[in-house]
Design an enzyme around this catalytic site. Structure first.
Site, short mmCIF file in Angstrom:
data_model
loop_
_atom_site.label_atom_id
_atom_site.label_comp_id
_atom_site.label_asym_id
_atom_site.label_seq_id
_atom_site.Cartn_x
_atom_site.Cartn_y
_atom_site.Cartn_z
N HIS A 7 -14.20 4.58 0.67
CA HIS A 7 -13.17 5.02 1.60
C HIS A 7 -12.37 6.11 0.90
O HIS A 7 -12.61 6.42 -0.27
CB HIS A 7 -12.24 3.85 2.01
N HIS A 40 0.84 -1.20 0.00
CA HIS A 40 0.00 0.00 0.00
C HIS A 40 0.88 1.26 0.00
O HIS A 40 1.75 1.42 0.88
CB HIS A 40 -0.89 -0.02 1.25
N ASP A 71 -5.60 4.33 4.06
CA ASP A 71 -7.03 4.47 3.78
C ASP A 71 -7.73 5.01 5.03
O ASP A 71 -7.50 4.53 6.15
CB ASP A 71 -7.65 3.12 3.42
N HIS A 128 -8.49 7.05 -0.14
CA HIS A 128 -7.07 6.70 -0.22
C HIS A 128 -6.28 8.00 -0.16
O HIS A 128 -6.47 8.90 -0.98
CB HIS A 128 -6.78 5.95 -1.53
#
Length: 265
Positions: A237, A158, A162, A239
């Site tokens: 969500h 990642h 998030d 990011h």
């Protein structure tokens, strides 16, 4: 006449001569001052015509001299009072001008101090505005950490964090800056990239809709869109990435970035 009925005497003759001499002396004194000819002349001439004796003429001149002296003294006193009044008026006017000039100087100094204070306050406010950072989502929390592994990310980990957010939640610019990207970003879906005043960049991905455009100046806390699930997303969500450059691969730890700018995450 009374003068012809008496025998001439030395003492009487001396008395007449003394009074005549005194009269002449008075006239001479007045003539010496230049006053008899200008002020007492007419009165003296009238007295002389009315009174034939030298004794009477001398006494009249003395009376005129006394009256003239009193008049001159009165005039001098009047002129002195007028001069004192004029001097007092001139001093009062000078004092008033001095006080007015001092009041003007103080007023100008006060106005300048107020302007300087207002300018300092404005600069401080601008500094705070430019250096203030906020969280991109109010009252949220990090649901996926930075560098988390998994097959969902092409890099294998990642590149951001998030923030938990229901669809349609307001997304804020974390700090002041300029929008350098606003639109579709492939796997990021609808995204915004902002270049901040310290030279860093932040990215906001998977948004449902955007509220800004490229080139627009934004401030900390300003709405730039609402959250969604566009692009490569498993559900609504936000990011969020922090970068040293505008392009992919320049990411840095977003949590450390926000905390370094005073944002509790």
């Amino acid at each position: 006449m009374a003068f012809g009925s008496r025998a001439a005497g030395k003492h009487r003759g001396s008395s007449r001569l003394s009074r005549k001499t005194a009269g002449y002396a008075g006239i001479a004194a007045l003539a010496t001052t230049g006053v008899v000819g200008t002020l007492a002349g007419p009165a003296f001439a009238a007295d002389k015509a009315a009174a034939p004796s030298m004794e009477d003429t001398g006494l009249s001149a003395v009376v005129v001299a006394d009256e003239l002296h009193s008049e001159i003294q009165n005039q001098a006193e009047s002129q002195q009072r007028a001069a004192e009044v004029a001097a007092a008026k001139a001093q009062a006017e000078a004092d008033a001008k001095t006080h007015a000039a001092e009041a003007k100087r103080l007023a100008e100094a006060k106005a300048k101090a107020e302007r300087d204070a207002a300018e300092r306050a404005a600069r401080e406010e601008e500094r705070k505005r430019l250096n203030t950072f906020v969280a991109p989502i109010d009252g949220s929390y990090v649901s996926t950490q930075y560098k988390a592994g998994g097959g969902m990310w092409s890099s294998g980990s990642h590149t951001g964090i998030d923030f938990h957010a229901a669809e349609g939640t307001t997304v804020h610019a974390v700090g002041a800056g300029t929008v350098v990207e606003a639109g579709w970003g492939g796997a990021y879906g609808n995204n915004v990239v902002i270049r901040h005043n310290d030279g860093t960049y932040t990215q906001y991905g998977h948004m449902n809709s955007l509220s800004v455009s490229v080139g627009q100046q934004v401030t900390a806390g300003q709405q730039i869109g609402v959250s969604g699930s566009t692009g490569n997303s498993s559900g609504p969500h936000l990011h969020f990435e922090a970068r040293t450059g505008a392009t992919y691969g320049t990411d840095i730890d977003p949590v450390a970035y926000l905390r370094s700018h005073g944002v509790a995450v």
